[in-house]
Design a protein around this motif. Structure first.
Motif, PDB file in Angstrom:
ATOM      1  N   SER A 246       0.845  -1.217   0.000  1.00  0.00           N
ATOM      2  CA  SER A 246       0.000   0.000   0.000  1.00  0.00           C
ATOM      3  C   SER A 246       0.871   1.254   0.000  1.00  0.00           C
ATOM      4  CB  SER A 246      -0.920   0.061   1.220  1.00  0.00           C
ATOM      5  OG  SER A 246      -1.417  -1.188   1.555  1.00  0.00           O
ATOM      6  N   ASN A 247       1.928   1.229  -0.805  1.00  0.00           N
ATOM      7  CA  ASN A 247       2.888   2.338  -0.825  1.00  0.00           C
ATOM      8  C   ASN A 247       2.676   3.162  -2.095  1.00  0.00           C
ATOM      9  OD1 ASN A 247       5.113   4.005  -1.050  1.00  0.00           O
ATOM     10  ND2 ASN A 247       6.603   2.433  -0.498  1.00  0.00           N
ATOM     11  N   GLY A 248       2.160   4.377  -1.936  1.00  0.00           N
ATOM     12  CA  GLY A 248       1.881   5.229  -3.096  1.00  0.00           C
ATOM     13  C   GLY A 248       3.062   6.108  -3.506  1.00  0.00           C
ATOM     14  N   HIS A 249       4.230   5.891  -2.916  1.00  0.00           N
ATOM     15  CA  HIS A 249       5.392   6.765  -3.165  1.00  0.00           C
ATOM     16  C   HIS A 249       5.743   6.748  -4.650  1.00  0.00           C
ATOM     17  CE1 HIS A 249       9.485   8.110  -1.296  1.00  0.00           C
ATOM     18  NE2 HIS A 249       8.924   9.038  -2.033  1.00  0.00           N
ATOM     19  N   ARG A 250       5.725   7.945  -5.275  1.00  0.00           N
ATOM     20  CA  ARG A 250       5.837   8.014  -6.737  1.00  0.00           C
ATOM     21  C   ARG A 250       7.219   7.655  -7.261  1.00  0.00           C
ATOM     22  NH1 ARG A 250       2.926  13.667  -7.970  1.00  0.00           N
ATOM     23  NH2 ARG A 250       3.376  13.138 -10.131  1.00  0.00           N
ATOM     24  N   ILE A 251       8.239   7.662  -6.390  1.00  0.00           N
ATOM     25  CA  ILE A 251       9.591   7.350  -6.883  1.00  0.00           C
ATOM     26  C   ILE A 251       9.700   5.910  -7.384  1.00  0.00           C
ATOM     27  CG2 ILE A 251      10.724   9.079  -5.429  1.00  0.00           C
ATOM     28  CD1 ILE A 251      11.712   6.800  -3.618  1.00  0.00           C
ATOM     29  N   HIS A 252       8.680   5.081  -7.054  1.00  0.00           N
ATOM     30  CA  HIS A 252       8.772   3.670  -7.440  1.00  0.00           C
ATOM     31  C   HIS A 252       8.023   3.353  -8.741  1.00  0.00           C
ATOM     32  CE1 HIS A 252      10.528   3.169  -3.525  1.00  0.00           C
ATOM     33  NE2 HIS A 252       9.417   3.493  -2.908  1.00  0.00           N
ATOM     34  N   TYR A 253       7.189   4.300  -9.241  1.00  0.00           N
ATOM     35  CA  TYR A 253       6.422   3.960 -10.463  1.00  0.00           C
ATOM     36  C   TYR A 253       6.221   5.119 -11.423  1.00  0.00           C
ATOM     37  CZ  TYR A 253       2.702   6.052  -7.691  1.00  0.00           C
ATOM     38  OH  TYR A 253       1.977   6.919  -6.920  1.00  0.00           O
ATOM     39  N   ASP A 254       6.538   6.349 -11.010  1.00  0.00           N
ATOM     40  CA  ASP A 254       6.230   7.510 -11.856  1.00  0.00           C
ATOM     41  C   ASP A 254       7.551   8.078 -12.396  1.00  0.00           C
ATOM     42  OD1 ASP A 254       5.581   9.994 -12.891  1.00  0.00           O
ATOM     43  OD2 ASP A 254       4.102  10.435 -11.342  1.00  0.00           O
ATOM     44  N   GLN A 255       7.874   7.663 -13.637  1.00  0.00           N
ATOM     45  CA  GLN A 255       9.182   7.984 -14.191  1.00  0.00           C
ATOM     46  C   GLN A 255       9.381   9.501 -14.366  1.00  0.00           C
ATOM     47  OE1 GLN A 255      10.032   5.772 -17.788  1.00  0.00           O
ATOM     48  NE2 GLN A 255      11.494   4.667 -16.506  1.00  0.00           N
ATOM     49  N   ARG A 256       8.340  10.199 -14.818  1.00  0.00           N
ATOM     50  CA  ARG A 256       8.487  11.647 -14.988  1.00  0.00           C
ATOM     51  C   ARG A 256       8.775  12.303 -13.638  1.00  0.00           C
ATOM     52  NH1 ARG A 256       6.923  16.092 -13.732  1.00  0.00           N
ATOM     53  NH2 ARG A 256       5.219  15.295 -12.450  1.00  0.00           N
ATOM     54  N   TYR A 257       8.007  11.910 -12.623  1.00  0.00           N
ATOM     55  CA  TYR A 257       8.173  12.505 -11.291  1.00  0.00           C
ATOM     56  C   TYR A 257       9.568  12.225 -10.744  1.00  0.00           C
ATOM     57  CZ  TYR A 257       7.807  13.140  -6.274  1.00  0.00           C
ATOM     58  OH  TYR A 257       8.056  13.540  -4.996  1.00  0.00           O
ATOM     59  N   VAL A 258      10.020  10.979 -10.852  1.00  0.00           N
ATOM     60  CA  VAL A 258      11.299  10.626 -10.215  1.00  0.00           C
ATOM     61  C   VAL A 258      12.454  11.373 -10.879  1.00  0.00           C
ATOM     62  CG1 VAL A 258      12.011   8.524 -11.485  1.00  0.00           C
ATOM     63  CG2 VAL A 258      12.432   8.686  -9.039  1.00  0.00           C
ATOM     64  N   ARG A 259      12.339  11.567 -12.201  1.00  0.00           N
ATOM     65  CA  ARG A 259      13.431  12.255 -12.914  1.00  0.00           C
ATOM     66  C   ARG A 259      13.346  13.762 -12.726  1.00  0.00           C
ATOM     67  NH1 ARG A 259      13.234   8.467 -18.236  1.00  0.00           N
ATOM     68  NH2 ARG A 259      14.694   6.914 -17.457  1.00  0.00           N
ATOM     69  N   GLU A 260      12.159  14.311 -12.963  1.00  0.00           N
ATOM     70  CA  GLU A 260      12.049  15.779 -13.003  1.00  0.00           C
ATOM     71  C   GLU A 260      11.947  16.393 -11.618  1.00  0.00           C
ATOM     72  OE1 GLU A 260       8.988  16.997 -15.726  1.00  0.00           O
ATOM     73  OE2 GLU A 260       9.754  15.646 -17.279  1.00  0.00           O
ATOM     74  N   GLU A 261      11.246  15.737 -10.695  1.00  0.00           N
ATOM     75  CA  GLU A 261      11.033  16.344  -9.376  1.00  0.00           C
ATOM     76  C   GLU A 261      12.098  15.908  -8.366  1.00  0.00           C
ATOM     77  OE1 GLU A 261       8.592  18.529  -8.986  1.00  0.00           O
ATOM     78  OE2 GLU A 261       7.799  18.166 -11.003  1.00  0.00           O
ATOM     79  N   GLU A 262      12.556  14.662  -8.448  1.00  0.00           N
ATOM     80  CA  GLU A 262      13.471  14.179  -7.413  1.00  0.00           C
ATOM     81  C   GLU A 262      14.902  13.998  -7.919  1.00  0.00           C
ATOM     82  OE1 GLU A 262      12.454  11.994  -4.204  1.00  0.00           O
ATOM     83  OE2 GLU A 262      10.346  12.580  -4.152  1.00  0.00           O
ATOM     84  N   GLY A 263      15.087  14.094  -9.240  1.00  0.00           N
ATOM     85  CA  GLY A 263      16.446  14.103  -9.791  1.00  0.00           C
ATOM     86  C   GLY A 263      17.157  12.762  -9.793  1.00  0.00           C
TER      87      GLY A 263
END
Ligand SMILES: CC(C)(COP(=O)(O)OP(=O)(O)OC[C@H]1O[C@@H](n2cnc3c(N)ncnc32)[C@H](O)[C@@H]1OP(=O)(O)O)[C@@H](O)C(=O)NCCC(=O)NCCSC(=O)C[C@](C)(O)C(=O)O
Length: 289
Positions: A193-210
């Motif tokens: 039940s982990n909604g953390h986007r760094i594990h599935y949202d490629q745009r978010y992980v690259r653009e927002e978290e680097g």
């Protein structure tokens, strides 16, 4: 814990320390079986009717309403967890004591307490470590005690140099390859039940978290290390496990979980070795005689 500093800028986290929360979960057999399938195991390892060590991370993560989620896909901060302003959350490590097997079937309570908030200087800026102490008990008996370290980091500075992880040990007596494909990451997120986007949202992980790509879950790597530990010592129940995440692992880049007998002790030293031979997680495991 001895750290006394709870401030970053004007934010004082001292108030959060000692805050508690109790969560209940049905220790559902189908979820345990689904993790076995996700890890490509023929069946749930260990004694029938009990949750293997490390698999309790399947439970206790509440599905909060969508409007109560923060931008990273986790519940908004400032409820139970302190309202740390640094944007990037990671699972940094933990220390676990396994007192008794967690039974499959019943509804079980987990009591959590903010044990400490420590502000440190990391290689790329301020780090805020939040340590949460969890106690999982059934019928009045403690099954698992855990201290979980969550780290919050600043957004990456443009063009900032990346820190270079240390090499993994070369002393492995046990070594198993892991291929972290997107389906493994997706299923582990869903099951925990982990909604953390760094594990599935490629745009978010690259653009927002680097980060260069989707990040492999810290608890997943630690679960795989638990599995290697218990397979390496099939006759002895695991009593303690502690681990620290040293560097991220990424989707589709194969890594190894490895172990060797401790140099000064009866237990095992374990680690995850990244695709370039780097040390990405280290752990120590102790067993009952
Ligand atoms: C944590 C990072 C950013 C620090 O990296 P750094 O280079 O900035 O830090 P450093 O310069 O090596 O160390 C600074 C201080 O922090 C301490 N420190 C350093 N590392 C740790 C650690 N792990 N645990 C506890 N303390 C740590 C270290 O001992 C030192 O303390 P000191 O000043 O007192 O000497 C770096 O080590 C790193 O990137 N680690 C990998 C993290 C990771 O990949 N986690 C798993 C994926 S995230 C995840 O699964 C999320 C999930 C499941 O969705 C979820 O939200 O719950």
């Amino acid at each position: 814990m001895s750290q006394e500093v709870h401030k970053v800028g004007d934010d004082d986290y001292a108030d959060a320390i000692g805050r508690t929360q109790t969560t209940h979960a049905v220790i559902a057999a189908d979820r345990v079986e689904a993790l076995a399938a996700t890890l490509d195991l023929e069946s749930v390892p260990g004694d029938t009717g009990t949750v293997p060590p490390g698999w309790h991370w399947l439970f206790f993560n509440p599905f909060v309403r969508r409007s109560h989620l923060g931008p990273d896909g986790h519940p908004k901060r400032g409820g139970f967890l302190p309202d740390v302003k640094l944007p990037r959350r990671m699972w940094a490590g933990g220390r676990l004591v396994y007192h008794a097997p967690l039974p499959v079937g019943p509804t079980v309570a987990r009591t959590s307490e903010i044990a400490n908030v420590a502000v440190k200087n990391g290689s790329a800026g301020t780090l805020v470590f939040v340590t949460v102490r969890h106690t999982i008990a059934h019928d009045g008996a403690v099954c698992i005690e855990e201290e979980q370290d969550i780290v919050y980091r600043d957004a990456p500075a443009p063009g900032a140099a990346k820190s270079r992880p240390a090499p993994a040990p070369e002393s492995a007596e046990w070594s198993e390859p892991v291929q972290p494909d997107p389906v493994l990451l997706f299923r582990y997120s869903a099951l925990t039940s982990n909604g953390h986007r760094i594990h599935y949202d490629q745009r978010y992980v690259r653009e927002e978290e680097g980060y260069p790509d989707l990040v492999v879950h810290g608890p997943l790597i630690a679960t795989l290390l638990h599995g290697l530990a218990t397979r390496s010592r099939p006759q002895q129940p695991l009593s303690r496990f502690e681990f620290r995440a040293m560097a991220p692992l990424f989707v589709d880049r194969g890594f190894h979980v490895e172990a060797a007998r401790q140099e000064n002790g009866d237990g095992l030293s374990l680690w995850a070795k990244g695709p370039d031979g780097e040390l990405t997680m280290r752990a120590e495991a102790a067993f009952r005689p």
